[in-house]
Scaffold this motif. Structure first.
Motif, PDB file in Angstrom:
ATOM      1  N   MET A 160       0.837  -1.179   0.000  1.00  0.00           N
ATOM      2  CA  MET A 160       0.000   0.000   0.000  1.00  0.00           C
ATOM      3  C   MET A 160       0.879   1.238   0.000  1.00  0.00           C
ATOM      4  N   THR A 161       0.433   2.285  -0.686  1.00  0.00           N
ATOM      5  CA  THR A 161       1.203   3.513  -0.777  1.00  0.00           C
ATOM      6  C   THR A 161       0.289   4.712  -0.527  1.00  0.00           C
ATOM      7  N   PRO A 162       0.190   5.136   0.735  1.00  0.00           N
ATOM      8  CA  PRO A 162      -0.637   6.305   1.035  1.00  0.00           C
ATOM      9  C   PRO A 162       0.114   7.607   0.751  1.00  0.00           C
ATOM     10  N   ILE A 163      -0.636   8.670   0.627  1.00  0.00           N
ATOM     11  CA  ILE A 163      -0.070  10.016   0.567  1.00  0.00           C
ATOM     12  C   ILE A 163      -0.652  10.764   1.754  1.00  0.00           C
ATOM     13  N   LEU A 164       0.204  11.091   2.712  1.00  0.00           N
ATOM     14  CA  LEU A 164      -0.224  11.797   3.910  1.00  0.00           C
ATOM     15  C   LEU A 164       0.085  13.283   3.782  1.00  0.00           C
ATOM     16  N   HIS A 165      -0.897  14.112   4.036  1.00  0.00           N
ATOM     17  CA  HIS A 165      -0.684  15.556   4.094  1.00  0.00           C
ATOM     18  C   HIS A 165      -0.323  15.876   5.535  1.00  0.00           C
ATOM     19  N   VAL A 166       0.876  16.442   5.731  1.00  0.00           N
ATOM     20  CA  VAL A 166       1.343  16.710   7.085  1.00  0.00           C
ATOM     21  C   VAL A 166       1.518  18.208   7.320  1.00  0.00           C
ATOM     22  N   GLN A 167       1.432  18.577   8.576  1.00  0.00           N
ATOM     23  CA  GLN A 167       1.576  19.968   8.978  1.00  0.00           C
ATOM     24  C   GLN A 167       3.039  20.260   9.323  1.00  0.00           C
ATOM     25  N   ASN A 168       3.419  21.519   9.247  1.00  0.00           N
ATOM     26  CA  ASN A 168       4.740  22.024   9.638  1.00  0.00           C
ATOM     27  C   ASN A 168       5.864  21.608   8.702  1.00  0.00           C
ATOM     28  N   LEU A 169       5.560  21.032   7.563  1.00  0.00           N
ATOM     29  CA  LEU A 169       6.567  20.616   6.584  1.00  0.00           C
ATOM     30  C   LEU A 169       6.886  21.815   5.697  1.00  0.00           C
ATOM     31  N   LYS A 170       8.095  22.348   5.847  1.00  0.00           N
ATOM     32  CA  LYS A 170       8.414  23.610   5.177  1.00  0.00           C
ATOM     33  C   LYS A 170       9.580  23.546   4.198  1.00  0.00           C
ATOM     34  N   VAL A 226       8.943   0.136   6.116  1.00  0.00           N
ATOM     35  CA  VAL A 226       8.586   1.310   5.320  1.00  0.00           C
ATOM     36  C   VAL A 226       9.621   1.492   4.215  1.00  0.00           C
ATOM     37  N   GLN A 227       9.141   1.611   2.983  1.00  0.00           N
ATOM     38  CA  GLN A 227      10.034   1.744   1.834  1.00  0.00           C
ATOM     39  C   GLN A 227       9.510   2.827   0.896  1.00  0.00           C
ATOM     40  N   ASN A 228      10.315   3.186  -0.075  1.00  0.00           N
ATOM     41  CA  ASN A 228       9.934   4.142  -1.124  1.00  0.00           C
ATOM     42  C   ASN A 228       9.403   5.453  -0.542  1.00  0.00           C
ATOM     43  N   ILE A 229      10.130   6.015   0.407  1.00  0.00           N
ATOM     44  CA  ILE A 229       9.712   7.246   1.081  1.00  0.00           C
ATOM     45  C   ILE A 229       9.933   8.424   0.151  1.00  0.00           C
ATOM     46  N   ASN A 230       8.888   9.245   0.013  1.00  0.00           N
ATOM     47  CA  ASN A 230       8.970  10.447  -0.807  1.00  0.00           C
ATOM     48  C   ASN A 230       8.336  11.601  -0.035  1.00  0.00           C
ATOM     49  N   VAL A 231       9.096  12.679   0.141  1.00  0.00           N
ATOM     50  CA  VAL A 231       8.606  13.854   0.849  1.00  0.00           C
ATOM     51  C   VAL A 231       8.544  15.007  -0.145  1.00  0.00           C
ATOM     52  N   ASP A 232       7.378  15.596  -0.290  1.00  0.00           N
ATOM     53  CA  ASP A 232       7.164  16.725  -1.205  1.00  0.00           C
ATOM     54  C   ASP A 232       6.890  17.967  -0.368  1.00  0.00           C
ATOM     55  N   THR A 233       7.887  18.837  -0.258  1.00  0.00           N
ATOM     56  CA  THR A 233       7.739  20.025   0.589  1.00  0.00           C
ATOM     57  C   THR A 233       6.754  21.029   0.004  1.00  0.00           C
ATOM     58  N   GLN A 234       6.657  21.096  -1.302  1.00  0.00           N
ATOM     59  CA  GLN A 234       5.717  22.053  -1.916  1.00  0.00           C
ATOM     60  C   GLN A 234       4.268  21.659  -1.677  1.00  0.00           C
ATOM     61  N   GLN A 235       3.994  20.375  -1.708  1.00  0.00           N
ATOM     62  CA  GLN A 235       2.632  19.884  -1.486  1.00  0.00           C
ATOM     63  C   GLN A 235       2.358  19.592  -0.012  1.00  0.00           C
ATOM     64  N   GLY A 236       3.435  19.492   0.790  1.00  0.00           N
ATOM     65  CA  GLY A 236       3.279  19.153   2.201  1.00  0.00           C
ATOM     66  C   GLY A 236       2.849  17.716   2.394  1.00  0.00           C
ATOM     67  N   THR A 237       3.417  16.821   1.576  1.00  0.00           N
ATOM     68  CA  THR A 237       3.003  15.418   1.626  1.00  0.00           C
ATOM     69  C   THR A 237       4.176  14.475   1.876  1.00  0.00           C
ATOM     70  N   VAL A 238       3.823  13.340   2.434  1.00  0.00           N
ATOM     71  CA  VAL A 238       4.768  12.242   2.636  1.00  0.00           C
ATOM     72  C   VAL A 238       4.094  10.992   2.096  1.00  0.00           C
ATOM     73  N   PHE A 296       4.852   6.700   1.025  1.00  0.00           N
ATOM     74  CA  PHE A 296       5.731   5.571   1.319  1.00  0.00           C
ATOM     75  C   PHE A 296       4.958   4.288   1.063  1.00  0.00           C
ATOM     76  N   SER A 297       5.680   3.184   1.006  1.00  0.00           N
ATOM     77  CA  SER A 297       5.065   1.864   0.856  1.00  0.00           C
ATOM     78  C   SER A 297       5.196   1.116   2.174  1.00  0.00           C
ATOM     79  N   TYR A 298       4.185   0.306   2.480  1.00  0.00           N
ATOM     80  CA  TYR A 298       4.207  -0.508   3.694  1.00  0.00           C
ATOM     81  C   TYR A 298       3.343  -1.740   3.470  1.00  0.00           C
ATOM     82  N   PRO A 299       3.651  -2.848   4.177  1.00  0.00           N
ATOM     83  CA  PRO A 299       2.937  -4.097   3.913  1.00  0.00           C
ATOM     84  C   PRO A 299       1.625  -4.298   4.686  1.00  0.00           C
ATOM     85  N   ILE A 300       1.527  -3.791   5.927  1.00  0.00           N
ATOM     86  CA  ILE A 300       0.315  -4.045   6.718  1.00  0.00           C
ATOM     87  C   ILE A 300      -0.203  -2.751   7.345  1.00  0.00           C
TER      88      ILE A 300
END
Length: 89
Positions: A1-11, A29-41, A43-47
């Motif tokens: 599964m690969t969610p996209i989390l919108h997080v606060q305080n990411l600048k 946790v694998q394939n971590i991607n942090v997008d500072t412009q969108q404020g998103t994180v 990643f892939s995870y199995p469960i």
């Protein structure tokens, strides 16, 4: 599964480096991607339990998921996390 989390305080890149490094310590946790412009994180995870672990770890670093409380303590933690990320260039 690969969610996209919108997080606060990411600048900036410092925040992104800290998040990437800290989430990278979680073996499942694998394939971590942090997008500072969108404020998103993303990643892939199995469960599903791993998703909750990542959300908790982000909160502890000062980056709560959008829609949850963003306390003064969270903001202070994110400031420190950001500074650490900037210093680890």
């Amino acid at each position: 599964m690969t969610p996209i989390l919108h997080v606060q305080n990411l600048k900036c890149g410092g925040c992104a480096r800290t998040i990437t490094k800290q989430l990278g310590t979680l073996e499942m946790v694998q394939n971590i991607n942090v997008d500072t412009q969108q404020g998103t994180v993303s990643f892939s995870y199995p469960i599903d339990a791993d998703l909750e672990l990542v959300i908790k770890k982000l909160k502890n670093m000062g980056y709560p998921v959008l829609g949850t409380a963003n306390t003064l303590s969270d903001q202070a933690h994110s400031f420190v996390s950001c500074a650490v990320g900037k210093l680890s260039l």
